[in-house]
Write a protein that holds these residues in place. Structure first.
Motif, mmCIF file in Angstrom:
data_model
loop_
_atom_site.group_PDB
_atom_site.id
_atom_site.type_symbol
_atom_site.label_atom_id
_atom_site.label_comp_id
_atom_site.label_asym_id
_atom_site.label_seq_id
_atom_site.Cartn_x
_atom_site.Cartn_y
_atom_site.Cartn_z
ATOM 1 N N ALA A 48 -0.691 2.716 -12.504
ATOM 2 C CA ALA A 48 -0.023 3.083 -11.435
ATOM 3 C C ALA A 48 -0.532 2.001 -10.168
ATOM 4 C CB ALA A 48 0.285 4.482 -11.269
ATOM 5 N N PHE A 49 -0.101 1.181 -9.992
ATOM 6 C CA PHE A 49 -0.713 0.121 -9.028
ATOM 7 C C PHE A 49 -0.508 0.516 -7.585
ATOM 8 C CE2 PHE A 49 0.089 -2.573 -12.645
ATOM 9 C CZ PHE A 49 -0.940 -3.625 -12.611
ATOM 10 N N LEU A 50 -1.691 0.311 -6.741
ATOM 11 C CA LEU A 50 -1.711 0.543 -5.338
ATOM 12 C C LEU A 50 -1.875 -0.860 -4.765
ATOM 13 C CD1 LEU A 50 -3.602 4.022 -4.863
ATOM 14 C CD2 LEU A 50 -1.147 3.650 -4.349
ATOM 15 N N ASP A 51 -1.388 -0.764 -3.364
ATOM 16 C CA ASP A 51 -1.596 -2.109 -2.592
ATOM 17 C C ASP A 51 -3.113 -2.185 -2.208
ATOM 18 O OD1 ASP A 51 0.869 -2.869 -2.709
ATOM 19 O OD2 ASP A 51 1.493 -1.938 -0.975
ATOM 20 N N ASN A 52 -3.850 -3.495 -2.567
ATOM 21 C CA ASN A 52 -4.997 -3.380 -1.971
ATOM 22 C C ASN A 52 -6.286 -2.687 -2.810
ATOM 23 O OD1 ASN A 52 -3.905 -5.155 0.135
ATOM 24 N ND2 ASN A 52 -3.827 -3.278 1.268
ATOM 25 N N HIS A 53 -5.741 -2.376 -4.011
ATOM 26 C CA HIS A 53 -6.653 -1.673 -4.949
ATOM 27 C C HIS A 53 -6.638 -2.293 -6.278
ATOM 28 C CE1 HIS A 53 -6.298 1.465 -1.863
ATOM 29 N NE2 HIS A 53 -7.471 1.978 -2.123
#
Length: 304
Positions: free
Chosen positions: A183-188
């Motif tokens: 589950a992708f998160l921005d800037n992580h």
């Protein structure tokens, strides 16, 4: 009629006692071997019971149709006599048993991989992250740059999504493998992690008595973690947990009682449990040795 003398009474008593000892003792029809009556395990390899499970009493091992496995809407207990192995897709010389999959309602996959001589892993699907934990034997992890790490028993590796890698085994090894679509998160972003349980610090567990280690950082980058939880005989969870997280559990050592919903299950090393969101859950350790289990838990993401 003449009453029997004292010597005759004593002789009759000891004869009767001998008969009862034969009936109730070793091999008698009333005897039932206990899981506690096992050889000294101190000389055995770590986690040997996972790959060499036993039933108790031992005479149930060959009972046709017998299994402790249970599948329900909100939980499952998958015990070793029910594991079904077949060739793992894209792996070579490696039978695997899928024990938890989305078909039962999970958002992750958990399987055992039994790597054989000159075996090699495949890659997970695109966008899928992977964690491997070595239960038996040793494997070599190599990345696309040619850098290698040898993973022994109690070692693990986290492989980020779309991370090129291979696991190779020259002899034999058994791995517990967890995979889920990241589950992708921005800037992580996540990174390759290689470690060993015995090198991890003990973490605080307010209000609880068990010992806790976590294989992955608490950083928001990671959408799941794997906990290593240790209980001494007689110790139990204080909190009767009901929460939105899912769990996948492999009992590595020991035995105890697991409550799942309104059911209470005797469990032992080698057993696998899936717990759906909000199923009531609780564990108590029994027996004479430490209980240790490996526990998947989704974290750091909004359930919406």
């Amino acid at each position: 009629m003449q009453n029997p003398s004292l010597p005759q009474l004593l002789l009759s008593f000891f004869t009767l006692l001998s008969v009862f000892n034969q009936v109730l003792g070793d091999g008698g029809f009333c005897s039932a071997p206990s899981i506690l009556d096992q050889p000294d395990a101190s000389s055995k390899p770590l986690y040997w019971k996972v790959t060499n499970p036993t039933l108790s009493p031992s005479h149930l091992q060959d009972l046709p149709g017998f299994t402790r496995s249970v599948y329900k809407r909100d939980h499952a207990l998958i015990t070793p006599e029910s594991h079904v192995f077949s060739p793992l897709p894209d792996w070579t010389n490696t039978p695997g048993a899928y024990l938890i999959t989305p078909a039962m309602g999970s958002h992750f996959v958990m399987y055992l991989a039994k790597m054989q001589e000159n075996s090699r892993s495949g890659l997970p699907p695109e966008g899928v992250e992977r964690l491997v934990f070595v239960i038996q034997g040793a494997v070599t992890l190599t990345n696309s740059s040619g850098i290698s790490n040898k993973l022994m028993v109690d070692s693990y590796a986290y492989l980020p999504p779309n991370f090129e890698h291979s696991l190779k085994c020259r002899g034999s090894a058994t791995l517990a493998v967890f995979e889920r679509r990241y589950a992708f998160l921005d800037n992580h972003i996540t990174e390759l992690i290689v470690g060993s349980t015995d090198k991890l610090p003990l973490l605080e567990t307010p209000g609880e008595v068990f010992e806790l280690r976590k294989l992955l950082p608490a950083s928001m980058s990671y959408d799941f973690n794997i906990h290593i939880m240790d209980f001494l005989p007689g110790e139990f969870l204080n909190v009767k947990e009901v929460h939105y997280n899912q769990h996948g559990l492999l009992l590595l050592e020991g035995q105890g009682i697991y409550r799942l919903g309104d059911s209470w299950y005797p469990v032992q090393a080698g057993d696998v449990i899936w717990m759906a969101p909000f199923v009531p859950q609780w564990y108590a350790a029994l027996g004479k040795t430490r209980s240790r289990y490996l526990l998947y838990k989704d974290v750091n993401r909004n359930p919406l």
